[in-house]
Design an enzyme around this catalytic site. Structure first.
Site, PDB file in Angstrom:
ATOM      1  CD  GLU A 202      -7.317  -2.403  -6.246  1.00 54.83           C
ATOM      2  OE1 GLU A 202      -7.718  -2.594  -5.090  1.00 54.83           O
ATOM      3  OE2 GLU A 202      -6.113  -2.402  -6.564  1.00 54.83           O
TER       4      GLU A 202
ATOM      5  CE  LYS B  34      -4.241   1.499   2.281  1.00 54.98           C
ATOM      6  NZ  LYS B  34      -4.869   2.035   1.087  1.00 54.98           N
TER       7      LYS B  34
END
Ligand code: PLP
Length: 296
Positions: free
Chosen positions: A184, A151
């Site tokens: 996504e 991330k």
């Protein structure tokens, strides 16, 4: 804006929380982060977020300059300093200050920042009516090029998709992967219901394993809702009966439109959101029961 920010080893007034122009987070997007939501003074699924933070750190060879109890203490100190009980938390760790150059060893000490803000709820009308999605022409970074389990502060891929969404007056963009499969959203994971089965792109599609996504999958299984993780095409999404996206701040956000296909907010979406809220309540009560251990 909050009044206090945690910077490296202490809470400081927000106006003093400044990072050097030589910080490699600024120069190269070299760093990692987590976004969390705080309900009634409790950071939801904190251990899961910290595990992911450590995974991100290890995948980029970064040593977080605090142990887990130290990070928890820093988080709760920042929330307390800002007198926040319902908040949004952003924890960032960058490679730190160093001369120009890609070599991480140019930076001696990572920069550790916690920003907390009062949580401003999303308008209820969004949960009642749903948001619109655009399938962006910007593809998700190839997972072999940038591991989606990191991330990272590198968000340009998602920002380019977000710009497309904004130009088309859509709330969120869905990215496809290089094979043309659904991946996504720019800050969310994607779910849809087809023939009663809850479908979501699998991790192999090159997505972040959202913490909300995992909980939703768990809730679906526990409630005997059929589940399929796999590789799906835009057509699968257009023909779905329900669509929603998830992340730590939105929770379960219904979708009313994907490109020109329209959807109503369905039963499975509402059911899973209700169960999600129950999970939050149970978690908050349990952690509050533990009392001061929150700060350990
Ligand atoms: N996918 C991306 C690219 C994200 O940035 C995020 C959240 O920031 C998510 C999915 C959802 O993750 P989580 O549920 O852990 O908040």
């Amino acid at each position: 804006m909050s009044h206090f920010v945690y910077m490296n080893d202490r809470v400081v007034p927000a106006a003093e929380a400044k990072v050097s122009v030589f910080d490699h987070g600024f120069l190269y997007g070299d760093g990692i982060y987590e976004t969390m939501r705080v309900y009634d003074g409790v950071v939801f699924l904190l251990d899961e977020h910290l595990q992911r933070l450590h995974r991100s750190a290890s995948l980029i060879g970064l040593d977080i300059p605090k142990d887990v109890p130290g990070i928890k203490r820093a988080l709760y100190d920042t929330l307390q300093a800002n007198a926040l009980r319902n908040a949004y938390v952003r924890l960032t760790v960058s490679r730190g200050y160093g001369q120009i150059g890609l070599d991480p060893d140019l930076c001696k000490e990572p920069t550790f920042i916690i920003i907390t803000n009062e949580f401003k709820p999303y308008p209820n009308t969004l949960y009642e009516n749903g948001i619109s999605l655009l399938i962006a022409s910007t593809r998700r970074n190839l997972k072999e090029a940038l591991d989606p389990r990191i991330k990272s502060l590198n968000f340009l891929n998602n920002i380019l998709a977000k710009i497309e969404a904004k130009r088309a007056d859509a709330y969120e963009a869905v990215m496809l992967n290089d094979a043309g499969h659904l991946a996504e959203g720019t800050i969310s994971n994607l779910f849809f219901v087809k023939e009663g089965v809850l479908c979501t792109p699998s991790l192999e599609c090159g997505i972040l394993d959202g913490i909300t996504r995992s909980l939703i999958i768990d809730l679906a299984v526990r409630n005997s809702i059929g589940l399929r993780e796999g590789a799906f095409l835009p057509g699968d999404l257009y023909r779905a009966s329900e669509v929603f996206v998830t992340n730590s701040t939105m929770e379960v956000m219904p979708v009313s439109r994907v490109d020109s296909s329209r959807f109503t907010v369905g039963y499975v979406t509402r059911l899973l959101h209700t169960h999600y809220k129950h999970e939050v309540n149970a978690y908050v009560s349990e952690k509050k029961g533990e009392g001061p251990s929150l700060w350990q």
